[in-house]
Write a protein that holds these residues in place. Structure first.
Motif, short mmCIF file in Angstrom:
data_model
loop_
_atom_site.label_atom_id
_atom_site.label_comp_id
_atom_site.label_asym_id
_atom_site.label_seq_id
_atom_site.Cartn_x
_atom_site.Cartn_y
_atom_site.Cartn_z
N ILE A 199 -15.89 38.04 28.02
CA ILE A 199 -14.94 38.76 27.17
C ILE A 199 -13.60 38.04 27.07
CG2 ILE A 199 -13.65 40.92 26.90
CD1 ILE A 199 -16.09 42.25 28.34
N GLN A 200 -13.11 37.59 28.22
CA GLN A 200 -11.74 37.04 28.24
C GLN A 200 -11.65 35.67 27.57
OE1 GLN A 200 -10.45 34.43 30.51
NE2 GLN A 200 -8.35 34.66 29.79
N ILE A 234 -11.47 35.60 23.67
CA ILE A 234 -10.20 36.16 23.18
C ILE A 234 -9.08 35.14 23.37
CG2 ILE A 234 -8.45 37.94 23.62
CD1 ILE A 234 -10.71 39.85 24.32
N MET A 235 -9.02 34.58 24.59
CA MET A 235 -7.94 33.66 24.90
C MET A 235 -8.01 32.41 24.02
SD MET A 235 -7.21 31.78 28.52
CE MET A 235 -8.81 31.03 28.53
N LEU A 271 -9.43 32.03 21.06
CA LEU A 271 -9.11 32.32 19.66
C LEU A 271 -7.60 32.50 19.47
CD1 LEU A 271 -12.06 34.63 18.56
CD2 LEU A 271 -11.61 32.24 17.95
N VAL A 272 -6.97 33.20 20.39
CA VAL A 272 -5.52 33.39 20.28
C VAL A 272 -4.81 32.04 20.39
CG1 VAL A 272 -3.49 34.44 21.35
CG2 VAL A 272 -5.59 35.76 21.15
N ASN A 304 -6.07 40.40 31.37
CA ASN A 304 -4.75 40.38 30.74
C ASN A 304 -3.83 39.37 31.43
OD1 ASN A 304 -2.49 41.31 29.21
ND2 ASN A 304 -1.85 42.40 31.05
N THR A 348 -5.05 35.79 30.62
CA THR A 348 -4.80 35.47 29.22
C THR A 348 -3.32 35.14 29.02
OG1 THR A 348 -6.53 37.03 28.65
CG2 THR A 348 -5.13 36.28 26.86
N THR A 387 -3.11 31.20 27.85
CA THR A 387 -3.18 31.02 26.40
C THR A 387 -2.30 29.85 25.96
OG1 THR A 387 -3.63 33.36 26.16
CG2 THR A 387 -2.93 32.18 24.19
#
Lengths: 323, 456
Positions: free
Chosen positions: A108-109, A112-113, A115-116, A190, A193, A197
């Protein structure tokens, strides 16, 4: 004329002499080369090769009591136990539960990381941002904070007594919201990330800036829209960077340590084996049985193998897909 | 002793650097003279003794270094160097193991009573029975905690008998007395809870020592031996008494279930909802600091002393069914480590240091030495409204169950117990499960160490 003289002078024995001279040169070059590489080689041996050898060695040993009785004779002897430590580690359900948690975390993490990070990098690389310097620094700043410190600060932020926002969230089963079993992986995700990031963004940004401007210009001349330039030119060109960023993230996720170890002091239900790295550390510290450098080394090596396997699988899938 | 668990993490990078730095450095541990025969100091030469401790050395305390300086001034022939270890007990144990194996360990080291059997099994301590015998008369029952396998390895320093501390004014307002039996305790808890006050808190994060201490108070032991085999009795009638006691109050919601080292615990003290608890004697030294007036900092304004300050008292814990008994929760001694070339001189200092009761009291220790401190700290007079706290602690010390001992590998039992106790707080387990987890973890620990064990 001169040529002939030389040729004459370099009669029959010359080829051998030339080869000698050449060899001499090469030897000199080799020595110079090695001298330049020496600082690295020494460092590499000291901080990389020797520790690995020593970890492998200690994973094959266990400390057994020197004698009988309640206190085992009052001394321990290093005993060769073959693969026993590995068998114990691999058959420990707590270890695999920990691996399961990091996998769930990573699945999951990491996307997300990444892509951001990619989005931020594209933003900074675009014409929209006139002066990317300050932004680059700001996004990267969390990474400059030592991991343990960041983990402590975040743990305070998750603590309803100290946090400006955590009190607004409902407790789950007597546990503060962010430290509850159902939420804690998200809380940790969180934290990582936030930290990484910016770092991954830098990897992407470097790759984006290495794309020759001729390519994007040519695309524009051919009538490509900005969106098409991004999706058809820029993103395919940073595939290598993405591979690197994701591989680093996979390895980093398997090795998650700062976050669980700090949060464990606030969320005592986690236990010392919540994640594999924490488990290896606590085995060494004697707070998980079997303890000692043998079992701890075996856990670490097993973890490295899992991380290596995951990274290899990802790299294989990636190359297969891009074909 | 540990206001927050996070501080060690802050110090950890420094500790690691310190470890690297000290590993290569010759420690004046006296290892260099191993051929000279134990205890035979060369004539006219100064004997070097190194001492590693993790006493708090906090503000307003007599620093360990100052106490040691006094010794050095009086004893030109035995020079002691003290080093404070900035990490937790577990990290110090690993450091000792590593250093002693590298022949650079300290001569004397502070060990928790629960760590002593572990250190003995690892072969890291010395048998100094003959030397210790000379000083035995200076110490109370804790002397026995430094004896492993019939060998005395050092001298006791402080003890942590469980005591009951409570807000006497609030108790009077609620019309309840200090409970002397478990039934009285439950009734008082119910009365207080009806008024939104709590006379106890279930300390899940301290369960390893806190619940084992209560089992000792109920007359039980977790470990004993028979036929040269360990007997693990974490699950016993005594532990069932303790489990039922807490389970009934947790079910009735008449006690709080906040972790001891959670900030919420201090918050509950400050807002007056928590008005008592079963606590280790060493907590007496700092638990009421939350009521002190705070000077202004950059971010917070100054606060006045809480009205609760001065209302609290120390009492004995209720009778857990075994008479006036209490159990140990922490406490430590100073052991002579393997490789120490001058055990005789080391023990001479060890005894002197551990009988400096006034200085050690300033460090917040309830001393194991029989000699009573001359005065209690001024701070205690304010916080406990002039009560003779020392006398109360001394009674608790005398009531300690002398049979309670720990096993090698106890360090790995504690996290299992804590994890399981935390499940009680979340509502996904019972207090009886905590003891079951302790039983399993203890047998596993002993088996993994290769030591003989039989269950119950």
């Amino acid at each position: 004329m001169a040529d002939t003289t030389i040729k004459d002078r370099e009669g029959a024995p010359k080829p051998r002499a030339r080869r000698l001279g050449h060899g001499h040169n090469r030897r000199l070059q080799a020595i110079t080369g090695w001298l330049f590489a020496l600082p690295f080689t020494i460092g590499f041996l000291l901080v990389f090769v020797i520790p690995i050898i020593s970890a492998v060695r200690s994973s094959l040993y266990a400390q057994k009591p020197a004698g009988g009785g309640l206190f085992g004779g009052g001394g321990l002897v290093d005993t060769f136990v073959g693969l026993d430590n590995f068998k114990a580690a691999a058959s420990n359900p707590d270890f695999w539960a920990g691996i399961g948690r990091v996998l769930l975390f990573g699945v999951i993490q990491i996307p997300i990381m990444i892509l951001v990070a990619l989005f931020l990098a594209l933003l900074l690389d675009s014409f929209m941002v006139r002066r990317p310097g300050p932004w680059r620094l700001i996004f990267f700043l969390p990474y400059a904070i030592p991991g343990i410190i960041a983990a402590i600060v975040w743990t305070y932020l998750y603590n309803p007594q100290l946090s400006p926002f955590a009190g607004a969230f409902p407790a789950i089963g007597n546990q503060p919201f962010f430290l509850a079993p159902q939420v804690i992986l998200g809380s940790m995700a969180n934290m990582t990330t936030w930290t990484f990031t910016g770092y991954n963004m830098l990897i992407f940004l470097a790759a984006l800036q290495a794309i020759p401007s001729e390519l994007t210009e040519a695309a524009r001349v051919d009538g490509a829209s900005s969106w098409q330039v991004i999706t058809r030119v820029k993103i395919p060109m940073v595939r290598g960077a993405a591979l690197l960023a994701i591989l680093l993230s996979i390895v980093g996720t398997v090795q998650l340590f700062n976050e669980p170890s700090v949060m464990q002091s606030a969320a005592t239900w986690m236990g010392g084996d919540y994640m594999p790295m924490l488990m290896a550390y606590n085995s060494l510290m004697g707070t998980i049985s079997p303890s000692g450098s043998g079992p701890a080394s075996a856990l670490s090596i097993l973890m490295a193998l899992v991380a290596g396997a995951l990274a290899a699988i990802y790299a294989l899938l990636q190359t297969r897909m891009s074909r | 002793m540990k206001p927050t668990r996070l501080i060690p993490w802050l110090a950890m990078p420094l500790v690691l650097v310190g470890m690297a730095a000290c590993g290569s450095q010759e420690q004046p541990g006296g290892n260099e003279n191993s051929t000279g025969g134990a205890g035979s100091a060369p004539a006219g030469e100064t004997v070097e003794i190194s001492y590693l401790h993790r006493l708090p050395d906090g503000a307003g305390m007599t620093p360990v270094a100052d106490i040691v300086d006094r010794w050095n001034a009086e004893h030109p022939d035995i020079h002691v160097t003290s080093t404070k270890f900035d990490g937790d007990a577990q990290e110090m144990a690993l450091r000792l193991e590593t250093d002693i194996k590298a022949d650079s360990g300290p001569c004397l080291a502070q060990l928790g009573y629960n760590e002593v059997p572990d250190m003995y099994v690892k072969g890291l301590v010395q048998d100094v029975s003959a030397e210790a015998d000379k000083y035995k008369a200076n110490y109370g029952g804790a002397y026995g905690q430094m004896i492993v396998n019939g060998e005395t390895v050092g001298l006791p320093q402080d003890v942590g008998p469980l005591v009951y501390i409570y807000n006497a004014t609030e108790f009077a307002n609620l019309g309840i007395e200090v409970p002397t039996t478990l039934d009285e305790f439950k009734t008082a808890a119910a009365t207080a809870a009806a008024a939104g006050k709590y006379i106890a808190d279930f300390n899940a994060d301290e369960a390893g020592y806190w619940l084992s201490g209560q089992t000792a108070a109920a007359g039980g032991v977790w470990y004993s031996s028979a036929d040269n085999q360990w007997k693990v009795t974490v699950e016993s009638d005594a532990s069932k008494t303790v489990a039922d006691f807490w389970q009934s109050m947790i079910d009735a919601k008449s006690v709080l279930t906040i972790n001891r080292w959670d900030d919420a615990y201090n918050a509950a003290l400050r807002d007056g909802s928590l008005i008592g608890n079963i606590a280790a004697a060493w907590e007496v030294a700092f638990i009421l600091d939350v009521f002190d007036a705070q000077a202004a900092t950059d971010t917070t304004p100054a606060t006045e002393a809480s009205p609760y300050q001065g209302q609290w008292r120390v009492a004995q814990i209720p009778d857990f069914g075994a008479g006036a008994k209490t159990g140990p929760d922490g406490g430590s001694g100073v052991a002579v480590m393997k490789g120490c070339a001058y055990p005789e001189q080391a023990m001479e200092f060890n005894n002197w240091f551990n009988t400096q009761v006034d200085d050690l009291l300033s460090q917040g220790l309830v001393t194991a030495a029989l000699e009573a401190p001359t005065t209690q700290p001024e701070k205690w007079n304010t916080q406990y409204g002039g009560q003779d706290v020392l006398a109360e602690l001394s009674t608790a010390n005398k009531n300690l169950n002398p049979d309670f001992a720990y096993i090698p590998g106890f360090a790995s039992v504690v996290p299992s117990v804590v994890e399981s106790a935390s499940a009680v707080v979340s509502g996904s387990g019972t207090v009886a499960d905590v003891f079951a987890a302790g039983q399993t973890a203890s047998v596993t620990a002993l088996t993994d160490l290769g030591l003989p064990v039989t269950e119950g």
